[in-house]
Scaffold this motif. Sequence first.
Motif, PDB file in Angstrom:
ATOM      1  N   ARG A   1       0.839  -1.209   0.000  1.00 32.13           N
ATOM      2  CA  ARG A   1       0.000   0.000   0.000  1.00 32.13           C
ATOM      3  C   ARG A   1       0.868   1.251   0.000  1.00 32.13           C
ATOM      4  NH1 ARG A   1      -5.493   1.271   1.732  1.00 32.13           N
ATOM      5  NH2 ARG A   1      -5.630   3.501   2.237  1.00 32.13           N
ATOM      6  N   TRP A   2       2.037   1.157   0.638  1.00 36.05           N
ATOM      7  CA  TRP A   2       2.902   2.330   0.780  1.00 36.05           C
ATOM      8  C   TRP A   2       4.248   2.183   0.050  1.00 36.05           C
ATOM      9  CZ3 TRP A   2       0.680   0.123   5.343  1.00 36.05           C
ATOM     10  CH2 TRP A   2      -0.497   0.763   5.754  1.00 36.05           C
TER      11      TRP A   2
ATOM     12  N   PHE B   1       3.029   8.055   1.098  1.00 34.85           N
ATOM     13  CA  PHE B   1       1.803   8.216   1.871  1.00 34.85           C
ATOM     14  C   PHE B   1       0.930   9.231   1.143  1.00 34.85           C
ATOM     15  CE2 PHE B   1       5.168   7.016   4.867  1.00 34.85           C
ATOM     16  CZ  PHE B   1       4.628   5.844   5.366  1.00 34.85           C
ATOM     17  N   GLN B   2      -0.116   8.712   0.497  1.00 40.44           N
ATOM     18  CA  GLN B   2      -0.941   9.556  -0.356  1.00 40.44           C
ATOM     19  C   GLN B   2      -1.662  10.640   0.460  1.00 40.44           C
ATOM     20  OE1 GLN B   2      -0.610   9.111  -3.614  1.00 40.44           O
ATOM     21  NE2 GLN B   2       0.745   7.389  -3.137  1.00 40.44           N
TER      22      GLN B   2
ATOM     23  N   ASP C   1      -4.919   9.391   2.094  1.00 35.70           N
ATOM     24  CA  ASP C   1      -4.875   8.079   2.754  1.00 35.70           C
ATOM     25  C   ASP C   1      -5.293   8.220   4.213  1.00 35.70           C
ATOM     26  OD1 ASP C   1      -4.370   5.581   3.769  1.00 35.70           O
ATOM     27  OD2 ASP C   1      -2.360   5.400   2.906  1.00 35.70           O
TER      28      ASP C   1
ATOM     29  N   THR D   1      -5.772   5.902   6.309  1.00 41.04           N
ATOM     30  CA  THR D   1      -5.296   4.829   7.185  1.00 41.04           C
ATOM     31  C   THR D   1      -4.013   5.218   7.919  1.00 41.04           C
ATOM     32  OG1 THR D   1      -3.909   3.715   5.530  1.00 41.04           O
ATOM     33  CG2 THR D   1      -6.265   3.160   5.566  1.00 41.04           C
TER      34      THR D   1
ATOM     35  N   ARG E   1       0.557  12.138   5.650  1.00 42.02           N
ATOM     36  CA  ARG E   1      -0.079  12.273   4.343  1.00 42.02           C
ATOM     37  C   ARG E   1       0.638  13.316   3.483  1.00 42.02           C
ATOM     38  NH1 ARG E   1      -6.056  12.725   7.040  1.00 42.02           N
ATOM     39  NH2 ARG E   1      -5.861  10.811   8.295  1.00 42.02           N
TER      40      ARG E   1
END
Length: 463
Positions: free
Chosen positions: A367-368, A411-412, A415, A417, A423
């Motif tokens: 994811r990252w 890290f979008q 995001d 989460t 972020r």
Amino acid sequence: MTPQVSDELAENMKHGWADTERRDLTPLPQVEHTARRRAALSARFPGERLVIPAGRLKTRSNDTDYPFRAGVEYVYLTGDQTEDGVLVLEPTGAEGHEATLYLLPRSNRENGEFWLSGQGELWVGRRNSLTEAARLYGLEVKDVRTVADLLRGASGPVRVVRGHDATIEAALTDKVTAERDEELRVFLSEMRLVKDEFEIEQLSRACAATARGFEDVVRVLDKAVATSERYIEGTFFLRARVEGNDVGYGSICAAGPHATTLHWVRNDGPVRPGELLLLDAGVETTELYTADVTRTLPIDGRFTALQRRIYDAVFEAQEAGIAAVKPGAKYRDFHQAAQRVLAERLVEWGLLEGPVERALELGLQRRWTLHGTGHMLGLDVHDCAAARRETYVEGTLEPGMCLTVEPGLYFQPDDLTVPEEYRGIGVRIEDDILVTEDGNRNLSAALPRRSDEVEAWMAALRG
């Protein structure tokens, strides 16, 4: 609209031109290497005619063309970079080939082509004569305007590298098959997995020029703050054009949250103090070998505590990846080593639920981390792309291979989460690593990587 040409003007333009033939040329430095490469190709496909085109100009818009870049297979086997060229290996029997390079000759002065054609020498510049080209490339050279008819009349098995010259492919349409042509393309891609000494020297040059380009950028970051990412792109491009042929790929000049977009090449965003700049750029040498280097820099010269934590994790992952690059190692080893470190840090920070082994098994860290940790490098930034999986990504590293090691954490901005302070932060560190007999050599080591060294380097450059 072209004005009418009078008979008198046409006759006048035929005469009064000095002899400019160059008779003191020496062969290109890579001639012995291109000859050896052609010999290896010949041995792989005995008794078959092999056709490798350079390619043709491509229209950008209306009557303007993109800058020409010859097909890598053609450059690899000849050293030539001119449009319309074709290399033909004619079989001499059950074994061996005779290589002929087909090129455009000097523009014709008698029929006015040199000044009336849009591709005549008066418009686009002098070409080598066929005699000059033969000397430079160590090959027999003939007029390319004869090659299509020659190929139409060819008999016996033929293979062609597709995708570069529609005219050549049309001449061979009833003589080739997609499957056989793909075998040729794959073999030429796999030949480039191991670099020879000429290629290694070129890649070293590319990395040295790239390091100077990064230094140029650091020195003008204040001007980028006052303008945009475009200033960074233009600054690096100047270095690439002065010391090489071009950039090897579209420069990624990603400031702030743009660093979380893997291929941010719009380069039109703001550059703000307190944020990070992810600069992924490479100089392409005049012989078309490219570097591919990434540094993530604090725009104001100092990492914040969180930026440093993320950066140091990526640095640690890269160190683990580079350490895994050595002869006999599996190609995937360096990726797995880097991914393990990043997964460990994500679990440690509470962003990823452990245990680490489970996260890695399921690929949850992706994811990252998002992308693979590297790729082969050479005439293409993603070199050897047509190689078979078993010889590339599932293969074994050998001395002479050159690859990138480039882990990252992204890290979008949206995001939810991760905590808000993460972020919009993206970090990647990338270097060009040569596999040696006893381990590896970092060709781009001139650029610092440790966070404290990056800060000291930036401070020294900015005075």
